[in-house]
Design a protein around this motif. Structure first.
Motif, PDB file in Angstrom:
ATOM      1  N   VAL A 228      71.501  36.145  32.821  1.00  0.00           N
ATOM      2  CA  VAL A 228      70.933  37.365  33.757  1.00  0.00           C
ATOM      3  C   VAL A 228      71.348  37.509  35.119  1.00  0.00           C
ATOM      4  O   VAL A 228      71.874  36.233  35.658  1.00  0.00           O
ATOM      5  CB  VAL A 228      69.557  37.218  33.939  1.00  0.00           C
ATOM      6  CG1 VAL A 228      68.710  37.532  32.358  1.00  0.00           C
ATOM      7  CG2 VAL A 228      68.796  36.015  34.494  1.00  0.00           C
ATOM      8  N   ASP A 229      71.667  38.516  35.775  1.00  0.00           N
ATOM      9  CA  ASP A 229      71.702  38.609  36.942  1.00  0.00           C
ATOM     10  C   ASP A 229      70.543  38.712  37.776  1.00  0.00           C
ATOM     11  O   ASP A 229      69.811  39.703  37.672  1.00  0.00           O
ATOM     12  CB  ASP A 229      72.692  39.786  37.520  1.00  0.00           C
ATOM     13  CG  ASP A 229      74.205  39.706  36.852  1.00  0.00           C
ATOM     14  OD1 ASP A 229      74.576  38.628  36.685  1.00  0.00           O
ATOM     15  OD2 ASP A 229      74.633  40.593  35.858  1.00  0.00           O
ATOM     16  N   VAL A 230      70.363  37.926  38.862  1.00  0.00           N
ATOM     17  CA  VAL A 230      68.961  38.176  39.660  1.00  0.00           C
ATOM     18  C   VAL A 230      69.364  39.350  40.742  1.00  0.00           C
ATOM     19  O   VAL A 230      70.219  39.112  41.291  1.00  0.00           O
ATOM     20  CB  VAL A 230      68.784  36.802  40.488  1.00  0.00           C
ATOM     21  CG1 VAL A 230      67.378  36.991  41.240  1.00  0.00           C
ATOM     22  CG2 VAL A 230      68.478  35.662  39.108  1.00  0.00           C
ATOM     23  N   ALA A 231      68.365  40.311  40.605  1.00  0.00           N
ATOM     24  CA  ALA A 231      68.401  41.296  41.573  1.00  0.00           C
ATOM     25  C   ALA A 231      67.805  41.096  42.817  1.00  0.00           C
ATOM     26  O   ALA A 231      68.182  41.739  43.932  1.00  0.00           O
ATOM     27  CB  ALA A 231      67.898  42.531  40.845  1.00  0.00           C
ATOM     28  N   GLU A 232      66.606  40.374  43.006  1.00  0.00           N
ATOM     29  CA  GLU A 232      65.885  40.281  44.280  1.00  0.00           C
ATOM     30  C   GLU A 232      64.890  39.226  44.206  1.00  0.00           C
ATOM     31  O   GLU A 232      64.939  38.446  42.966  1.00  0.00           O
ATOM     32  CB  GLU A 232      64.966  41.593  44.750  1.00  0.00           C
ATOM     33  CG  GLU A 232      64.134  41.825  43.483  1.00  0.00           C
ATOM     34  CD  GLU A 232      63.552  43.125  43.838  1.00  0.00           C
ATOM     35  OE1 GLU A 232      62.608  43.291  44.959  1.00  0.00           O
ATOM     36  OE2 GLU A 232      63.495  44.137  42.903  1.00  0.00           O
ATOM     37  N   ILE A 233      64.289  38.887  45.211  1.00  0.00           N
ATOM     38  CA  ILE A 233      63.092  37.842  45.358  1.00  0.00           C
ATOM     39  C   ILE A 233      61.692  38.397  45.340  1.00  0.00           C
ATOM     40  O   ILE A 233      61.487  39.408  46.091  1.00  0.00           O
ATOM     41  CB  ILE A 233      63.354  36.775  46.043  1.00  0.00           C
ATOM     42  CG1 ILE A 233      64.601  35.950  45.965  1.00  0.00           C
ATOM     43  CG2 ILE A 233      62.118  36.049  46.482  1.00  0.00           C
ATOM     44  CD1 ILE A 233      64.726  34.841  46.919  1.00  0.00           C
ATOM     45  N   GLY A 234      61.059  38.291  44.180  1.00  0.00           N
ATOM     46  CA  GLY A 234      59.742  38.951  44.257  1.00  0.00           C
ATOM     47  C   GLY A 234      58.818  38.472  45.163  1.00  0.00           C
ATOM     48  O   GLY A 234      59.172  37.452  46.012  1.00  0.00           O
ATOM     49  N   ALA A 235      57.306  38.998  45.264  1.00  0.00           N
ATOM     50  CA  ALA A 235      56.435  38.618  46.086  1.00  0.00           C
ATOM     51  C   ALA A 235      55.815  37.085  46.378  1.00  0.00           C
ATOM     52  O   ALA A 235      55.864  36.492  47.241  1.00  0.00           O
ATOM     53  CB  ALA A 235      55.049  39.259  46.033  1.00  0.00           C
ATOM     54  N   GLN A 236      56.079  36.532  45.087  1.00  0.00           N
ATOM     55  CA  GLN A 236      55.778  34.933  45.167  1.00  0.00           C
ATOM     56  C   GLN A 236      57.017  34.114  45.173  1.00  0.00           C
ATOM     57  O   GLN A 236      56.910  32.951  45.086  1.00  0.00           O
ATOM     58  CB  GLN A 236      55.136  34.700  43.433  1.00  0.00           C
ATOM     59  CG  GLN A 236      53.786  35.629  43.340  1.00  0.00           C
ATOM     60  CD  GLN A 236      52.752  35.240  44.351  1.00  0.00           C
ATOM     61  OE1 GLN A 236      52.379  34.014  44.368  1.00  0.00           O
ATOM     62  NE2 GLN A 236      52.265  36.199  44.865  1.00  0.00           N
ATOM     63  N   GLY A 237      58.225  34.540  45.470  1.00  0.00           N
ATOM     64  CA  GLY A 237      59.328  33.662  45.935  1.00  0.00           C
ATOM     65  C   GLY A 237      60.149  33.471  44.621  1.00  0.00           C
ATOM     66  O   GLY A 237      61.073  32.856  44.680  1.00  0.00           O
TER      67      GLY A 237
END
Length: 114
Positions: free
Chosen positions: A17-26
């Motif tokens: 997978v390609d990581v798009a962003e970091i979510g609210a929990q890190g």
């Protein structure tokens, strides 16, 4: 003897997978077949081999590292679970936190300066 209920845990899925962003929990946010999956210890721009169960994944291998990555200062990082963002650069972390606070303020009607 009582029978236990069947365990309906989803079958694991391996994917790159390609990581798009970091979510609210890190955790890193990626997608498998259009479905969101959270990948701890990843950064936006990482390409990672993961094993996912439902919307949670385990990082198996970093295929390509993001420019936002940094060496964690703590030797226990990734094992103890106490910190979520030691693997990203200081500048990225500060911008991520600023954006999280701005979003929270906007949700309650407080305008923020860029």
């Amino acid at each position: 003897m009582a029978r236990s209920k069947p365990h309906n845990e989803p079958a694991p899925r391996r994917a790159t997978v390609d990581v798009a962003e970091i979510g609210a929990q890190g955790d890193g946010v990626a997608f498998i077949d259009g479905e969101i999956v959270y990948v701890p210890l990843t950064a936006p721009g990482d390409r990672a081999l993961i094993e996912a169960r439902g919307d949670r994944a385990t990082l198996i291998e970093l295929v390509d590292e993001s420019l936002h990555r940094s060496a964690p200062p703590c030797p226990h990082y990734g094992r103890c679970g106490g910190c979520a963002l030691q693997h990203v650069t200081k500048d990225f972390c500060l911008e991520w936190k600023r954006a999280r606070v701005a979003l929270a303020l906007e949700r309650v009607g407080v305008a923020t300066a860029v």
